[in-house]
Design a protein around this motif. Structure first.
Motif, PDB file in Angstrom:
ATOM      1  N   MET A   1     -30.147   6.304  -1.851  1.00  0.00           N
ATOM      2  CA  MET A   1     -30.713   5.042  -1.426  1.00  0.00           C
ATOM      3  C   MET A   1     -31.269   4.252  -2.598  1.00  0.00           C
ATOM      4  O   MET A   1     -31.481   3.053  -2.474  1.00  0.00           O
ATOM      5  CB  MET A   1     -31.814   5.269  -0.400  1.00  0.00           C
ATOM      6  N   LEU A   2     -31.525   4.911  -3.710  1.00  0.00           N
ATOM      7  CA  LEU A   2     -32.090   4.216  -4.861  1.00  0.00           C
ATOM      8  C   LEU A   2     -31.040   3.601  -5.772  1.00  0.00           C
ATOM      9  O   LEU A   2     -31.386   2.938  -6.743  1.00  0.00           O
ATOM     10  CB  LEU A   2     -32.947   5.193  -5.678  1.00  0.00           C
ATOM     11  N   THR A   3     -29.770   3.777  -5.447  1.00  0.00           N
ATOM     12  CA  THR A   3     -28.720   3.282  -6.337  1.00  0.00           C
ATOM     13  C   THR A   3     -28.399   1.805  -6.151  1.00  0.00           C
ATOM     14  O   THR A   3     -27.819   1.196  -7.041  1.00  0.00           O
ATOM     15  CB  THR A   3     -27.434   4.095  -6.150  1.00  0.00           C
ATOM     16  N   GLY A   4     -28.747   1.227  -5.015  1.00  0.00           N
ATOM     17  CA  GLY A   4     -28.460  -0.180  -4.806  1.00  0.00           C
ATOM     18  C   GLY A   4     -28.989  -0.660  -3.466  1.00  0.00           C
ATOM     19  O   GLY A   4     -29.378   0.132  -2.604  1.00  0.00           O
ATOM     20  N   TRP A   5     -28.984  -1.976  -3.269  1.00  0.00           N
ATOM     21  CA  TRP A   5     -29.502  -2.564  -2.037  1.00  0.00           C
ATOM     22  C   TRP A   5     -28.665  -2.179  -0.825  1.00  0.00           C
ATOM     23  O   TRP A   5     -29.186  -2.021   0.272  1.00  0.00           O
ATOM     24  CB  TRP A   5     -29.596  -4.077  -2.166  1.00  0.00           C
ATOM     25  N   TRP A   6     -27.348  -2.056  -1.012  1.00  0.00           N
ATOM     26  CA  TRP A   6     -26.478  -1.697   0.104  1.00  0.00           C
ATOM     27  C   TRP A   6     -26.836  -0.319   0.630  1.00  0.00           C
ATOM     28  O   TRP A   6     -26.994  -0.115   1.833  1.00  0.00           O
ATOM     29  CB  TRP A   6     -25.018  -1.752  -0.360  1.00  0.00           C
ATOM     30  N   PHE A  10     -28.738   0.399   4.396  1.00  0.00           N
ATOM     31  CA  PHE A  10     -28.081   1.204   5.415  1.00  0.00           C
ATOM     32  C   PHE A  10     -28.480   2.677   5.370  1.00  0.00           C
ATOM     33  O   PHE A  10     -27.878   3.497   6.052  1.00  0.00           O
ATOM     34  CB  PHE A  10     -26.566   1.067   5.294  1.00  0.00           C
ATOM     35  N   ALA A  11     -29.485   3.016   4.592  1.00  0.00           N
ATOM     36  CA  ALA A  11     -29.980   4.394   4.459  1.00  0.00           C
ATOM     37  C   ALA A  11     -28.836   5.343   4.129  1.00  0.00           C
ATOM     38  O   ALA A  11     -28.662   6.387   4.743  1.00  0.00           O
ATOM     39  CB  ALA A  11     -30.709   4.838   5.713  1.00  0.00           C
ATOM     40  N   ALA A  12     -28.066   4.976   3.131  1.00  0.00           N
ATOM     41  CA  ALA A  12     -26.896   5.758   2.755  1.00  0.00           C
ATOM     42  C   ALA A  12     -27.279   6.897   1.831  1.00  0.00           C
ATOM     43  O   ALA A  12     -28.151   6.777   0.976  1.00  0.00           O
ATOM     44  CB  ALA A  12     -25.872   4.864   2.070  1.00  0.00           C
ATOM     45  N   PHE A  13     -26.592   8.015   2.003  1.00  0.00           N
ATOM     46  CA  PHE A  13     -26.811   9.183   1.174  1.00  0.00           C
ATOM     47  C   PHE A  13     -26.100   9.049  -0.168  1.00  0.00           C
ATOM     48  O   PHE A  13     -26.555   9.547  -1.179  1.00  0.00           O
ATOM     49  CB  PHE A  13     -26.328  10.430   1.912  1.00  0.00           C
ATOM     50  N   GLY A  27     -38.282   4.820   8.183  1.00  0.00           N
ATOM     51  CA  GLY A  27     -39.036   5.897   7.552  1.00  0.00           C
ATOM     52  C   GLY A  27     -38.475   6.267   6.186  1.00  0.00           C
ATOM     53  O   GLY A  27     -39.223   6.585   5.261  1.00  0.00           O
ATOM     54  N   LEU A  28     -37.159   6.223   6.067  1.00  0.00           N
ATOM     55  CA  LEU A  28     -36.546   6.514   4.777  1.00  0.00           C
ATOM     56  C   LEU A  28     -36.784   5.389   3.783  1.00  0.00           C
ATOM     57  O   LEU A  28     -36.840   5.629   2.579  1.00  0.00           O
ATOM     58  CB  LEU A  28     -35.045   6.769   4.957  1.00  0.00           C
ATOM     59  N   TRP A  29     -36.894   4.170   4.253  1.00  0.00           N
ATOM     60  CA  TRP A  29     -37.193   3.051   3.362  1.00  0.00           C
ATOM     61  C   TRP A  29     -38.541   3.241   2.683  1.00  0.00           C
ATOM     62  O   TRP A  29     -38.695   2.942   1.503  1.00  0.00           O
ATOM     63  CB  TRP A  29     -37.181   1.735   4.126  1.00  0.00           C
ATOM     64  N   VAL A  30     -39.522   3.720   3.436  1.00  0.00           N
ATOM     65  CA  VAL A  30     -40.853   3.945   2.857  1.00  0.00           C
ATOM     66  C   VAL A  30     -40.779   5.015   1.776  1.00  0.00           C
ATOM     67  O   VAL A  30     -41.345   4.859   0.692  1.00  0.00           O
ATOM     68  CB  VAL A  30     -41.864   4.332   3.960  1.00  0.00           C
ATOM     69  N   GLN A  31     -40.072   6.100   2.057  1.00  0.00           N
ATOM     70  CA  GLN A  31     -39.930   7.153   1.057  1.00  0.00           C
ATOM     71  C   GLN A  31     -39.141   6.673  -0.163  1.00  0.00           C
ATOM     72  O   GLN A  31     -39.488   6.992  -1.294  1.00  0.00           O
ATOM     73  CB  GLN A  31     -39.249   8.373   1.661  1.00  0.00           C
ATOM     74  N   THR A  94     -40.464  14.693   6.036  1.00  0.00           N
ATOM     75  CA  THR A  94     -39.739  14.040   7.120  1.00  0.00           C
ATOM     76  C   THR A  94     -40.575  12.886   7.649  1.00  0.00           C
ATOM     77  O   THR A  94     -41.795  12.873   7.502  1.00  0.00           O
ATOM     78  CB  THR A  94     -39.464  15.022   8.288  1.00  0.00           C
ATOM     79  N   MET A  95     -39.934  11.931   8.266  1.00  0.00           N
ATOM     80  CA  MET A  95     -40.670  10.773   8.753  1.00  0.00           C
ATOM     81  C   MET A  95     -40.989  10.914  10.237  1.00  0.00           C
ATOM     82  O   MET A  95     -41.192   9.946  10.929  1.00  0.00           O
ATOM     83  CB  MET A  95     -39.920   9.483   8.497  1.00  0.00           C
TER      84      MET A  95
END
Length: 98
Positions: A1-6, A10-13, A27-31, A94-95
């Protein structure tokens, strides 16, 4: 998720956004924001959960204190703080806690 806005949106792995998670991404956005701000480490992933736990206790104290007084607010906050499921969910990444 830290590699780009896309991947972040979309909470991509993966960086291409092909593999995503089966949960709402908030929840993943916060992390991910915490990892971006403080660097990727275990502490930066646990920090949002710990802060959410402390804020939940403070909010419960404030709400109960308004209606029933400070002693009841402290008792309610203490009950939430030492409940085993609250302790377990606030100390892993976990969120699901809040």
């Amino acid at each position: 998720m830290l590699t780009g806005w896309w991947a972040f949106f979309f909470a991509a792995f993966d960086a291409a956004g092909f593999v995503t998670v089966d949960r709402p991404p908030a929840g993943l956005w916060v992390q991910a924001a915490s990892a971006k701000l403080f660097g990727f480490s275990g502490l930066s992933l646990l920090l949002p959960q710990a802060v959410a736990g402390v804020l939940a206790v403070a909010l419960l104290y404030w709400l109960v204190r308004r209606a029933y007084g400070p002693a009841a607010g402290l008792l309610a906050g203490l009950a939430l703080a030492v409940t085993s499921i609250t302790v377990v969910t606030d100390r892993n990444n976990t969120m699901d806690g809040r």
